[in-house]
Structure formats: structure tokens, C-alpha cells
Design a protein around this motif. Sequence first.
Motif, PDB file in Angstrom:
ATOM      1  N   VAL A   4     -38.587  19.908  14.181  1.00  0.00           N
ATOM      2  CA  VAL A   4     -39.719  19.090  14.613  1.00  0.00           C
ATOM      3  C   VAL A   4     -39.614  17.685  14.036  1.00  0.00           C
ATOM      4  CG1 VAL A   4     -42.218  18.805  14.377  1.00  0.00           C
ATOM      5  CG2 VAL A   4     -41.266  21.041  14.933  1.00  0.00           C
ATOM      6  N   THR A  40     -46.359  15.497  21.375  1.00  0.00           N
ATOM      7  CA  THR A  40     -45.563  15.637  20.158  1.00  0.00           C
ATOM      8  C   THR A  40     -44.750  16.924  20.222  1.00  0.00           C
ATOM      9  OG1 THR A  40     -47.419  16.724  19.035  1.00  0.00           O
ATOM     10  CG2 THR A  40     -47.201  14.340  18.741  1.00  0.00           C
ATOM     11  N   ASP A  41     -43.802  17.056  19.305  1.00  0.00           N
ATOM     12  CA  ASP A  41     -42.993  18.277  19.263  1.00  0.00           C
ATOM     13  C   ASP A  41     -43.849  19.486  18.913  1.00  0.00           C
ATOM     14  OD1 ASP A  41     -40.750  16.743  19.779  1.00  0.00           O
ATOM     15  OD2 ASP A  41     -40.188  16.556  17.668  1.00  0.00           O
ATOM     16  N   GLU A 100     -45.103  21.984  22.027  1.00  0.00           N
ATOM     17  CA  GLU A 100     -44.492  23.279  22.341  1.00  0.00           C
ATOM     18  C   GLU A 100     -45.010  24.396  21.452  1.00  0.00           C
ATOM     19  OE1 GLU A 100     -42.455  24.145  24.734  1.00  0.00           O
ATOM     20  OE2 GLU A 100     -42.316  22.138  25.584  1.00  0.00           O
TER      21      GLU A 100
END
Length: 237
Positions: free
Chosen positions: A149, A51-52, A77
Amino acid sequence: MARRNRTATPFSTRLKRWFSILVALLLVWLGGAFVYIERVETLPQPSEERTDAIVVLTGGTARLATALRLLNDNKAERLLISGVSPSASKASLLQAVLPAMPDAAQASGNWEGIDLQLLFECCVDLDFEAANTEGNAVEAAEWAESHGVRTIRLVTSNYHMPRSLAEFGRRLPGVTIVPHAVRSDTLRVEDWWRRQTATVFLLGEYTKYLAALLRARLESLVAGGPMPASVASGTAS
């Protein structure tokens, strides 16, 4: 005398009807609670997709340790730790989570493990504003928007996941939420009916979950649209 009886009978009938309705509602509530807790006990395995970002809700070192391992494994991230005490800091959180992560260390040039200090410095943000689950969702929505996001892995305890998904789905309608439930390090869900503390806590959590669903439903009715459906596969709600 007969006149008084005629007026008393309708009242007693209404009373019985109200009592029957209350009993029926209680049975429905209890039945829903059993289903809810059973689902909490048997949540599906978290998705492995990337996922972001990751959002972890404070409430136990197991949650934070899980989120940090996911971040270290490159599942996202950035990580937002939501609901941090105003008196806490990255340094104090790092020290608090170390006992739960024997595979972690602070900076070490020759140590093969999770470098928590590096993770905290590069990729962890703290939210000091949220005081409850709804606040977690509000702050996460602002953070997600500021970082662009679109997908979030949500980390929280298994018993807390349904309500968290309801609140996050309400506040982040354009963001895909991937649930990642963690077994609580303070509350064992299994055999909950044998322990009064666990029973009271879980029934209270279920009631809060119903309230969150009701708020979401009312908001969708006012807005004239469907309820948010932004939860990815593996949902617990």
C-alpha cells in the motif's frame, strides 16, 4: 537582619520570574488549544480521490460505518479496522455497525444496498494488537507494507484526526495519508466550552496531540532529517 533580606530578595525575584514563565506557557497552551479545537470544528471536506486502502480507527460506529461505505463506493481495494477488541470478530462487528447503516444488509439476493457480509468476507482485515493511536500507526505500517500500500485514506473522528495524522506520518513516512474526518457519534465539538466533559476531553486530546508532535520532532532531530510530510491535501494537523 539586613543580610537575610539580601538573600531573600533574589529568591523572590526568581520565584516571580518562574511564575511569569509558567503563566506565559499556560496562555500559549490555551491559545493553541482554542486554535486546535476551532480547526477540528471546521475541517475541510474529505478528498474524493481513490486510495490503495482505507484504515479506520475504532472508537465509534460512525467511523466504521463511514469506512464501510467508502469501501463499498470503491474508494479503495481493502480496509483495515485497527484497534479491534480481542474478543470481537467480523461477525460481531457486522452486527454492531448495522444500526448505524440502515442502507446495509447482510447477504440478500434481491436487496439493493450495501452487502456488509460480502464486504467483510472479501476486503476487510482486523488488527487486534493496537491499544492506542501510536499502536494503530505501527500496525497500519506493517499491514501497508505487507499489502504494498502506498496511499491510505485514514478514517477517524474529527477531534482525533490531528493526532492520528501526526502518528501515521511518523510511522508511515513513505505512504501518502488522505484524512477523512468523521463527526463523532459520542462527542459534539460545537459549543464545547459550555460542557465540562467536552472541555476536559478536548483539552486532553490537544495535549496528546502536542506530545505526538514533540515525539515526531525529537525523532527527526535524532535521525538528522526533516519531519515526515506524507499527508495529502485536506490535512488537519
